[in-house]
Design a protein around this motif. Structure first.
Motif, PDB file in Angstrom:
ATOM      1  N   ALA A  86       0.827  -1.211   0.000  1.00  0.00           N
ATOM      2  CA  ALA A  86       0.000   0.000   0.000  1.00  0.00           C
ATOM      3  C   ALA A  86       0.856   1.254   0.000  1.00  0.00           C
ATOM      4  O   ALA A  86       0.551   2.236  -0.698  1.00  0.00           O
ATOM      5  CB  ALA A  86      -0.949  -0.005   1.197  1.00  0.00           C
ATOM      6  N   VAL A  87       1.942   1.248   0.762  1.00  0.00           N
ATOM      7  CA  VAL A  87       2.833   2.410   0.805  1.00  0.00           C
ATOM      8  C   VAL A  87       3.540   2.599  -0.529  1.00  0.00           C
ATOM      9  O   VAL A  87       3.713   3.731  -1.002  1.00  0.00           O
ATOM     10  CB  VAL A  87       3.841   2.266   1.968  1.00  0.00           C
ATOM     11  CG1 VAL A  87       4.987   3.269   1.830  1.00  0.00           C
ATOM     12  CG2 VAL A  87       3.134   2.466   3.299  1.00  0.00           C
ATOM     13  N   LYS A  88       3.964   1.519  -1.164  1.00  0.00           N
ATOM     14  CA  LYS A  88       4.578   1.630  -2.491  1.00  0.00           C
ATOM     15  C   LYS A  88       3.644   2.355  -3.453  1.00  0.00           C
ATOM     16  O   LYS A  88       4.050   3.285  -4.166  1.00  0.00           O
ATOM     17  CB  LYS A  88       4.893   0.245  -3.044  1.00  0.00           C
ATOM     18  CG  LYS A  88       6.024  -0.518  -2.388  1.00  0.00           C
ATOM     19  CD  LYS A  88       6.122  -1.899  -3.053  1.00  0.00           C
ATOM     20  CE  LYS A  88       7.204  -2.767  -2.484  1.00  0.00           C
ATOM     21  NZ  LYS A  88       7.240  -4.104  -3.118  1.00  0.00           N
ATOM     22  N   ALA A  89       2.385   1.905  -3.492  1.00  0.00           N
ATOM     23  CA  ALA A  89       1.418   2.506  -4.411  1.00  0.00           C
ATOM     24  C   ALA A  89       1.096   3.937  -4.013  1.00  0.00           C
ATOM     25  O   ALA A  89       0.976   4.829  -4.868  1.00  0.00           O
ATOM     26  CB  ALA A  89       0.146   1.661  -4.449  1.00  0.00           C
ATOM     27  N   ALA A  90       0.950   4.182  -2.706  1.00  0.00           N
ATOM     28  CA  ALA A  90       0.633   5.534  -2.231  1.00  0.00           C
ATOM     29  C   ALA A  90       1.758   6.507  -2.553  1.00  0.00           C
ATOM     30  O   ALA A  90       1.510   7.680  -2.894  1.00  0.00           O
ATOM     31  CB  ALA A  90       0.370   5.502  -0.727  1.00  0.00           C
ATOM     32  N   ASN A  91       2.990   6.050  -2.450  1.00  0.00           N
ATOM     33  CA  ASN A  91       4.138   6.888  -2.778  1.00  0.00           C
ATOM     34  C   ASN A  91       4.110   7.297  -4.250  1.00  0.00           C
ATOM     35  O   ASN A  91       4.351   8.456  -4.601  1.00  0.00           O
ATOM     36  CB  ASN A  91       5.422   6.118  -2.466  1.00  0.00           C
ATOM     37  CG  ASN A  91       6.668   6.979  -2.474  1.00  0.00           C
ATOM     38  OD1 ASN A  91       6.605   8.201  -2.333  1.00  0.00           O
ATOM     39  ND2 ASN A  91       7.807   6.341  -2.645  1.00  0.00           N
ATOM     40  N   ALA A  92       3.771   6.341  -5.116  1.00  0.00           N
ATOM     41  CA  ALA A  92       3.668   6.647  -6.545  1.00  0.00           C
ATOM     42  C   ALA A  92       2.544   7.639  -6.809  1.00  0.00           C
ATOM     43  O   ALA A  92       2.707   8.600  -7.579  1.00  0.00           O
ATOM     44  CB  ALA A  92       3.442   5.361  -7.343  1.00  0.00           C
ATOM     45  N   LEU A  93       1.394   7.453  -6.157  1.00  0.00           N
ATOM     46  CA  LEU A  93       0.270   8.369  -6.351  1.00  0.00           C
ATOM     47  C   LEU A  93       0.592   9.773  -5.840  1.00  0.00           C
ATOM     48  O   LEU A  93       0.254  10.773  -6.481  1.00  0.00           O
ATOM     49  CB  LEU A  93      -0.972   7.848  -5.629  1.00  0.00           C
ATOM     50  CG  LEU A  93      -1.809   6.790  -6.327  1.00  0.00           C
ATOM     51  CD1 LEU A  93      -3.029   6.446  -5.480  1.00  0.00           C
ATOM     52  CD2 LEU A  93      -2.249   7.263  -7.709  1.00  0.00           C
ATOM     53  N   ALA A  94       1.242   9.844  -4.673  1.00  0.00           N
ATOM     54  CA  ALA A  94       1.582  11.149  -4.116  1.00  0.00           C
ATOM     55  C   ALA A  94       2.545  11.903  -5.020  1.00  0.00           C
ATOM     56  O   ALA A  94       2.476  13.134  -5.150  1.00  0.00           O
ATOM     57  CB  ALA A  94       2.192  10.977  -2.723  1.00  0.00           C
ATOM     58  N   THR A  95       3.437  11.182  -5.667  1.00  0.00           N
ATOM     59  CA  THR A  95       4.435  11.805  -6.547  1.00  0.00           C
ATOM     60  C   THR A  95       3.842  12.171  -7.900  1.00  0.00           C
ATOM     61  O   THR A  95       4.144  13.236  -8.456  1.00  0.00           O
ATOM     62  CB  THR A  95       5.629  10.854  -6.739  1.00  0.00           C
ATOM     63  OG1 THR A  95       6.199  10.544  -5.467  1.00  0.00           O
ATOM     64  CG2 THR A  95       6.689  11.480  -7.632  1.00  0.00           C
ATOM     65  N   LEU A  96       2.992  11.299  -8.431  1.00  0.00           N
ATOM     66  CA  LEU A  96       2.537  11.444  -9.820  1.00  0.00           C
ATOM     67  C   LEU A  96       1.089  11.900  -9.967  1.00  0.00           C
ATOM     68  O   LEU A  96       0.678  12.285 -11.069  1.00  0.00           O
ATOM     69  CB  LEU A  96       2.706  10.107 -10.553  1.00  0.00           C
ATOM     70  CG  LEU A  96       4.147   9.620 -10.685  1.00  0.00           C
ATOM     71  CD1 LEU A  96       4.164   8.168 -11.152  1.00  0.00           C
ATOM     72  CD2 LEU A  96       4.927  10.507 -11.659  1.00  0.00           C
ATOM     73  N   GLY A  97       0.336  11.863  -8.872  1.00  0.00           N
ATOM     74  CA  GLY A  97      -1.096  12.148  -8.972  1.00  0.00           C
ATOM     75  C   GLY A  97      -1.428  13.499  -9.555  1.00  0.00           C
ATOM     76  O   GLY A  97      -2.362  13.632 -10.356  1.00  0.00           O
ATOM     77  N   LEU A 148       7.367   8.564 -14.232  1.00  0.00           N
ATOM     78  CA  LEU A 148       8.444   9.289 -13.542  1.00  0.00           C
ATOM     79  C   LEU A 148       9.399   9.921 -14.542  1.00  0.00           C
ATOM     80  O   LEU A 148       9.839  11.073 -14.387  1.00  0.00           O
ATOM     81  CB  LEU A 148       9.204   8.340 -12.610  1.00  0.00           C
ATOM     82  CG  LEU A 148       8.459   7.847 -11.365  1.00  0.00           C
ATOM     83  CD1 LEU A 148       9.251   6.737 -10.682  1.00  0.00           C
ATOM     84  CD2 LEU A 148       8.208   8.988 -10.386  1.00  0.00           C
ATOM     85  N   LYS A 149       9.718   9.174 -15.590  1.00  0.00           N
ATOM     86  CA  LYS A 149      10.645   9.674 -16.612  1.00  0.00           C
ATOM     87  C   LYS A 149      10.035  10.851 -17.363  1.00  0.00           C
ATOM     88  O   LYS A 149      10.701  11.878 -17.583  1.00  0.00           O
ATOM     89  CB  LYS A 149      10.993   8.548 -17.576  1.00  0.00           C
ATOM     90  CG  LYS A 149      12.034   8.929 -18.625  1.00  0.00           C
ATOM     91  CD  LYS A 149      12.403   7.731 -19.495  1.00  0.00           C
ATOM     92  CE  LYS A 149      13.435   8.106 -20.537  1.00  0.00           C
ATOM     93  NZ  LYS A 149      13.810   6.946 -21.388  1.00  0.00           N
ATOM     94  N   LYS A 150       8.787  10.728 -17.744  1.00  0.00           N
ATOM     95  CA  LYS A 150       8.120  11.781 -18.517  1.00  0.00           C
ATOM     96  C   LYS A 150       7.960  13.062 -17.717  1.00  0.00           C
ATOM     97  O   LYS A 150       7.974  14.172 -18.280  1.00  0.00           O
ATOM     98  CB  LYS A 150       6.755  11.293 -19.006  1.00  0.00           C
ATOM     99  CG  LYS A 150       6.835  10.245 -20.112  1.00  0.00           C
ATOM    100  CD  LYS A 150       5.447   9.750 -20.501  1.00  0.00           C
ATOM    101  CE  LYS A 150       5.537   8.658 -21.560  1.00  0.00           C
ATOM    102  NZ  LYS A 150       4.198   8.104 -21.901  1.00  0.00           N
ATOM    103  N   THR A 151       7.780  12.942 -16.411  1.00  0.00           N
ATOM    104  CA  THR A 151       7.547  14.119 -15.563  1.00  0.00           C
ATOM    105  C   THR A 151       8.800  14.567 -14.823  1.00  0.00           C
ATOM    106  O   THR A 151       8.752  15.518 -14.036  1.00  0.00           O
ATOM    107  CB  THR A 151       6.444  13.828 -14.536  1.00  0.00           C
ATOM    108  OG1 THR A 151       6.838  12.715 -13.720  1.00  0.00           O
ATOM    109  CG2 THR A 151       5.125  13.513 -15.235  1.00  0.00           C
ATOM    110  N   ASP A 152       9.922  13.862 -15.043  1.00  0.00           N
ATOM    111  CA  ASP A 152      11.194  14.164 -14.374  1.00  0.00           C
ATOM    112  C   ASP A 152      10.989  14.196 -12.861  1.00  0.00           C
ATOM    113  O   ASP A 152      11.378  15.142 -12.175  1.00  0.00           O
ATOM    114  CB  ASP A 152      11.751  15.508 -14.862  1.00  0.00           C
ATOM    115  CG  ASP A 152      13.207  15.706 -14.443  1.00  0.00           C
ATOM    116  OD1 ASP A 152      13.902  14.695 -14.226  1.00  0.00           O
ATOM    117  OD2 ASP A 152      13.631  16.876 -14.309  1.00  0.00           O
ATOM    118  N   SER A 153      10.360  13.146 -12.343  1.00  0.00           N
ATOM    119  CA  SER A 153      10.023  13.060 -10.914  1.00  0.00           C
ATOM    120  C   SER A 153      10.777  11.916 -10.247  1.00  0.00           C
ATOM    121  O   SER A 153      11.275  11.006 -10.905  1.00  0.00           O
ATOM    122  CB  SER A 153       8.519  12.828 -10.747  1.00  0.00           C
ATOM    123  OG  SER A 153       7.761  13.830 -11.389  1.00  0.00           O
ATOM    124  N   SER A 154      10.839  11.991  -8.913  1.00  0.00           N
ATOM    125  CA  SER A 154      11.474  10.938  -8.126  1.00  0.00           C
ATOM    126  C   SER A 154      10.565  10.566  -6.962  1.00  0.00           C
ATOM    127  O   SER A 154       9.912  11.433  -6.368  1.00  0.00           O
ATOM    128  CB  SER A 154      12.824  11.391  -7.570  1.00  0.00           C
ATOM    129  OG  SER A 154      13.717  11.734  -8.616  1.00  0.00           O
TER     130      SER A 154
END
Length: 425
Positions: free
Chosen positions: A111-122, A142-148
């Motif tokens: 759940a934390v893995k998925a939540a981390n992705a949503l918080a970063t990319l949402g 992540l690559k398209k948005t230059d996010s980490s």
């Protein structure tokens, strides 16, 4: 051969400094978190896991790391329901931590893995979790948005799915009772930590579920291994299944046996290693449709003997190896002179005998609440394009057009325990 020593060697060669594991290593969490900053969001169960969570918070404080938000965020319910993913996303967005320390088993870590992705990319791509199901969707975004992503320290507390080591996040839609997968290397926790002593606080049922999952991960990957991964997949399967076969019954009889807890923890870690070099297949696919009546590892433990018969023409070498292990530990006859379907059914019966020895169910009708609807749900899920990877990972790849021909008969066999109903591929 000392299989525990072998397991440590395999895991240390694989993960190196990115994985802290063994007995009495929980106190290293503070130093790990401090390497990422001064504020950590801690996610944990705060009832039966509270003693461990309190220790983690104390170690963080000693290292100069404060709780982001001032509280421990409640973890996810079993099977990581999607609403818990959205709730944890909210914690991440509001507390803006330097790292996330998640304490728990596979559901909480997933759940934390998925939540981390949503918080970063949402806010940059989409805030709907369904978009990220499948393979490498998070990495591409992540690559398209230059996010980490925010660094994650995954503190495993139960011998289970290997979520603290892997690229998988299993998320459940509880309305329809169906699991779906995010598969992405971007989701691998930055650091994993597993103090095998902490599993003593877990119910024996949880640890046994993990033991069955260790067999499932290594067995399924071994059965589907290609030439370039076959040798390593065999090594992992031999070591993990040997540890489970030797120590699971010990743990049933003596739940506080630390050596047995360590052995099962190592076996589940090897299962995590296995699914990073190869994919799971049929048993895992079916397990996703049983989330409302049985835990994941136990579901896989029920299904794998039947899938072994389904695949028998393609996995004769693997069946010889696995059959020899179960025979060595007294769960079945020698398989040296067996071949073909007779070999497959002998290994399947050995796996069933093992499950019964640890008081685990061996057929679907053993499960309270199992109905015809579960068979129909499993057949429908097998045709879902987002789960197609499981069909392709089978030792004999299946298409959605094959599902009704082969999988329905297999599910009928698994319902009754009658191996003769299976039509091998």
């Amino acid at each position: 051969m000392d299989q525990m020593k072998r397991a440590y060697e395999l895991l240390n060669a694989w993960k190196g400094d990115s994985y802290i594991h063994g007995l009495g290593v929980l106190d290293q969490v503070g130093k790990l978190a401090a390497s990422f900053g001064k504020r950590a969001l801690v996610v944990s169960n705060t009832t039966y896991m509270k003693p461990i969570a309190d220790r983690v918070v104390a170690y963080l404080s000693q290292a100069g790391v404060e709780l982001a938000g001032g509280v421990v965020a409640p973890d996810a319910k079993p099977n990581a329901p999607r609403e818990d993913v959205y709730r944890l996303e909210s914690y991440i967005l509001h507390t803006k931590p330097d790292c996330i320390v998640v304490i728990g088993g596979g559901s909480s870590i997933d759940a934390v893995k998925a939540a981390n992705a949503l918080a970063t990319l949402g806010g940059k791509v989409t805030a709907e979790i369904d978009y990220y199901f499948g393979t490498n969707v998070v990495s591409d975004a992540l690559k398209k948005t230059d996010s980490s992503l925010i660094p994650i320290i995954a503190v495993q507390t139960s011998a289970s799915s290997g979520a603290h080591l892997t690229k998988y996040s299993n998320i459940t839609d509880p309305v329809v009772g169906q699991k779906k997968l995010i598969v992405d290397n971007a989701l691998v926790p930055t650091v994993g930590l597993f103090d095998y002593e902490t599993t003593v606080s877990m119910p024996i049922s949880v640890t046994i579920d993990g033991a069955l999952d260790a067999i499932a991960h290594t067995f399924e990957v071994f059965c589907g291994a290609k030439s370039e991964t076959y040798e390593k997949a065999q090594e992992l399967a031999e070591c993990a299944i040997s540890l489970v076969a030797e120590y699971a019954k010990v743990l049933v009889d003596d739940p506080k046996n630390v050596k047995a807890r360590e052995a099962i923890g190592l076996a589940t870690d090897l299962g995590g290693y296995a699914i990073m070099i190869g994919g799971t297949s049929g048993a895992h696919l079916t397990s996703f449709s049983l989330v409302d009546i049985v835990s994941h590892g136990t579901a896989c433990g029920i299904m794998n003997p039947y899938y072994a018969v389904l695949y028998e023409k393609a996995i004769q070498k693997q069946l010889k190896v696995i059959g020899a292990i179960f025979s060595q530990y007294g769960f079945g006859p020698s398989v040296d002179k067996l071949e073909g379907r007779a070999l497959a059914e002998a290994v399947a019966q050995s796996m069933i005998t093992f499950s019964k020895s640890i008081n685990a169910p061996s057929k679907l009708s053993d499960l309270k609440g199992f109905t015809e609807a579960h068979i129909q749900r499993a057949l429908a899920a097998a045709k879902d394009p987002q789960l197609e990877m499981k069909l392709k990972n089978m030792p004999v790849p299946m298409t959605k057009d094959d599902v009704d021909t082969y999988m329905e008969k297999l599910l009928r066999a698994a319902s009754t325990g009658d191996l003769s109903l299976i039509k091998e591929m």
